[in-house]
Design an enzyme around this catalytic site. Structure first.
Site, PDB file in Angstrom:
ATOM      1  N   HIS A  29       2.910   3.323  -9.022  1.00 50.42           N
ATOM      2  CA  HIS A  29       2.776   1.886  -9.248  1.00 50.42           C
ATOM      3  C   HIS A  29       4.048   1.313  -9.888  1.00 50.42           C
ATOM      4  O   HIS A  29       4.461   0.194  -9.571  1.00 50.42           O
ATOM      5  CB  HIS A  29       1.564   1.612 -10.134  1.00 50.42           C
ATOM      6  CG  HIS A  29       0.250   1.943  -9.474  1.00 50.42           C
ATOM      7  ND1 HIS A  29      -0.115   1.401  -8.266  1.00 50.42           N
ATOM      8  CD2 HIS A  29      -0.765   2.774  -9.853  1.00 50.42           C
ATOM      9  CE1 HIS A  29      -1.317   1.872  -7.913  1.00 50.42           C
ATOM     10  NE2 HIS A  29      -1.723   2.705  -8.870  1.00 50.42           N
ATOM     11  N   LEU A  42      11.668 -20.014  -3.897  1.00 56.95           N
ATOM     12  CA  LEU A  42      10.557 -19.210  -3.405  1.00 56.95           C
ATOM     13  C   LEU A  42       9.307 -19.441  -4.248  1.00 56.95           C
ATOM     14  O   LEU A  42       9.374 -19.476  -5.484  1.00 56.95           O
ATOM     15  CB  LEU A  42      10.944 -17.727  -3.457  1.00 56.95           C
ATOM     16  CG  LEU A  42       9.838 -16.706  -3.160  1.00 56.95           C
ATOM     17  CD1 LEU A  42       9.459 -16.767  -1.687  1.00 56.95           C
ATOM     18  CD2 LEU A  42      10.288 -15.306  -3.551  1.00 56.95           C
ATOM     19  N   ASP A  64       0.828  -1.206   0.000  1.00 53.56           N
ATOM     20  CA  ASP A  64       0.000   0.000   0.000  1.00 53.56           C
ATOM     21  C   ASP A  64       0.862   1.256   0.000  1.00 53.56           C
ATOM     22  O   ASP A  64       1.954   1.271   0.562  1.00 53.56           O
ATOM     23  CB  ASP A  64      -0.912  -0.014   1.231  1.00 53.56           C
ATOM     24  CG  ASP A  64      -2.019   1.017   1.131  1.00 53.56           C
ATOM     25  OD1 ASP A  64      -2.357   1.427   0.011  1.00 53.56           O
ATOM     26  OD2 ASP A  64      -2.543   1.416   2.186  1.00 53.56           O
TER      27      ASP A  64
END
Length: 601
Positions: free
Chosen positions: A384, A476, A367
């Site tokens: 962004h 991962l 956020d």
């Protein structure tokens, strides 16, 4: 007889038809059951399925038969693969099977790495020993089946027919494929043993007290009956994926249902054969098989007749870059091990955290992108983009510290309420990330959680292609939540469970948390240990409500674009200092966790 199929597939050149005919002949001769099931696919896609399956068969034969030892057989596979790679660049081949395969990959704009992974696995096959664990067996199964069970879903997606289970229940689809592969291993047990191969994992044999040496010597000890019962039960459970039956396209539901019925019949034949598996393949009742297949073909024919499909794809000019790689065909076909994560420019290294204190799964609400941009007088889209750069660094940090699971909130179902310009910018960044080669080089397995409804079709396909292209990675697991809503996810699971109950697959009177969780889009996603939100807000915003019930929560003030891997490490160190009781009484004094400079209490 097949002129109409070729016409529907847009294959008119006699020489090209001859290549597909050779593929069809090989497929039918060596894989009769799969060939029959291929008739359940839409006619426009059948020749492509023949080419993919025939190439798999040719590679398998080169790996298993012929003069010389393992090295010589592996060299023959390598040579055939090298010729295919050159043919793919040229757009044609003198070999009929490769000619059809090249046409399929280029005309349908498939991911060339699917064939690459199959050839790599076949190169290893002559030297490969028996799998030690189910995990090794699963990795081999997915690699071997990457063409038929990986490329074909992508091929169908080109027709606007994504498998319902492949978009919303990726792991359920993979599990279903593993049930098919396990059945094949049991059916082919006699032939594999004759070649000196034990394809079943040593872990399964040891659990039942069976020695591989006995099977290779043709001995069936009493413990082998227990082994067979457990394997058949596992195969049936894997094939029982009721949520896959509820596809948006009725024809695909027919394909999934009929395939499962045929392979369940094969498992019954395996169970009846018992010790005779050492001497011959189990016999499947022909009348029952024909009845199931005939009914499936009739249902599929009606379903595809009622389903409007786009025209067959056309063959692109030689040398045209692939749509989602941006490179000429064949460039990515050379095997490449994963690259290590890049070090942080500051030289910072991750803290040492005891294995028992390290979170297994970190979920992040990224956020503050828009506010970061506003503070700098920049458009929100710039925030962004800066946030995407921050995520790249955090992924490198997750690899450095050994985090198994990282899940990030990229775009929620509520984010559609933002301006069209901002939504378009976020979609463009997602595309850019999916087309970027750099993450492909890392030991990161990418996964997508969300719904396809509303997303651009090309973006959905790119998400699925990235999943497939990285499915062999073991480091991962990065789950990107795009077009995701937590309540919607639970509602989907409840709906799938209700449909399974109506179909008689589950007993609604005995529902449990574990049963319902099986119907989540990603049922194997572990519970979140640490849910971290940047940007100063203190709410979870409909993010992973099912998985985060017992998550530790961490809210930090910094905006996401200002975040890097060091913040991830601080968050993980903060987690290590907390006491997790899950409702139990507090224990005695706990040893202090690792201290990280700059950690805020």
């Amino acid at each position: 007889m097949f002129s109409s199929v070729y016409a529907k597939a847009g294959i008119h050149d006699p020489r090209l038809r001859a290549g597909y005919q050779e593929c069809r002949r090989i497929f039918k001769r060596d894989s009769g059951t799969y060939y029959a099931l291929g008739h359940l696919l839409p006619p426009v896609a059948r020749p492509a399925a023949w080419a993919l399956a025939a190439a798999l068969r040719v590679a398998d034969d080169l790996a298993d038969t012929g003069p010389g030892g393992p090295d010589a057989r592996s060299d023959r596979v390598t040579a055939w693969f090298a010729a295919y790679r050159d043919d793919l660049r040229l757009g044609d081949s003198a070999d009929p099977v490769r000619r059809a395969l090249v046409h399929t990959v280029r005309a349908w704009d498939l991911f060339p790495g699917g064939a690459k992974s199959m050839f790599e696995e076949q190169c290893r096959a002559p030297r490969r020993g028996s799998p030690l664990t189910w995990q090794e067996w699963t990795a081999h199964s997915r690699s071997v089946n990457s063409v038929f069970f990986g490329q074909i879903p992508l091929l169908l997606s080109r027709l606007g027919l994504p498998l319902g289970g492949h978009t919303r229940h990726v792991e359920a689809y993979h599990t279903w494929v593993q049930g098919v592969q396990l059945t094949d291993d049991l059916v082919d047990l006699h032939e594999d043993l004759a070649r000196g191969h034990v394809t079943l994992p040593a872990e399964a044999l040891a659990d039942s007290g069976v020695r591989a040496e006995d099977l290779l010597a043709g001995r069936w000890p009493p413990e082998a009956d227990d082994l067979l019962r457990s394997l058949v039960a596992r195969g049936r459970a894997w094939l029982d994926q009721p949520e896959l039956l509820f596809s948006a396209a009725p024809g695909l539901s027919v394909f999934v249902r009929t395939t499962a019925e045929v392979f369940l019949m094969r498992l019954c034949a395996v169970e009846r054969a018992g010790a005779r598996l050492l001497r011959r393949r189990p016999r499947l009742p022909r009348a029952a098989r024909r009845r199931v297949l005939a009914l499936g073909r009739a249902r599929a024919a009606v379903a595809w007749w009622l389903t409007p499909l786009p025209p067959a794809p056309s063959f692109p000019p030689a040398g045209r870059p692939h749509r989602f790689t941006g490179r000429s065909p064949g460039v990515h076909l050379a095997p490449e091990p994963p690259h290590p994560p890049e070090p942080h420019p500051s030289g910072a290294r991750p803290p040492t955290i005891a294995p028992g204190l390290l979170p297994r799964h970190v979920a992040i609400v990224m956020d503050g992108n828009g506010r970061w941009a506003n503070d700098r007088g920049l458009p929100r889209t710039a925030g962004h983009r800066a946030g995407a750069d921050a995520l790249r660094d955090v992924v490198h940090g997750a690899l450095e510290i050994g985090l198994p699971h990282l899940t990030v909130y990229a775009f929620s179902t509520e984010n559609w309420s933002r301006s069209a310009a901002e939504v378009d910018a976020i979609m463009a960044l997602l595309r850019e990330h999916l087309h970027d080669d750099e993450p492909m080089r890392l030991d990161v397995r990418a996964r997508w959680s969300g719904v396809p409804d509303g997303l651009p079709v090309d973006l959905v396909q790119a998400l699925l292609e990235r999943e497939h292209a990285t499915s062999h990675r073991t480091g991962l697991i990065l789950t990107v939540c795009a077009n995701y809503g937590g309540r919607s996810e639970i509602a989907q699971a409840a709906g799938a469970f209700a449909r399974a109950a109506v179909a008689g697959h589950v007993d609604p009177a005995r529902v449990s948390e574990q049963q319902l969780a099986r119907y989540l889009p990603l049922p194997d996603l572990p519970d979140v240990d640490l849910l971290w939100r940047t940007g100063g807000e203190q709410r979870t915003s409909n993010f992973l409500p099912w998985q985060s019930t017992y998550a530790e929560l961490l809210f930090t003030d910094g905006y996401w674009p200002d975040t890097d891997r060091r913040d991830l490490w601080r968050a993980m160190a903060a987690y290590a200092q907390r006491q997790r009781r899950y409702g139990a009484a507090p224990p005695g004094p706990q040893a202090p966790g690792p201290q990280v400079p700059g950690l805020r209490p």
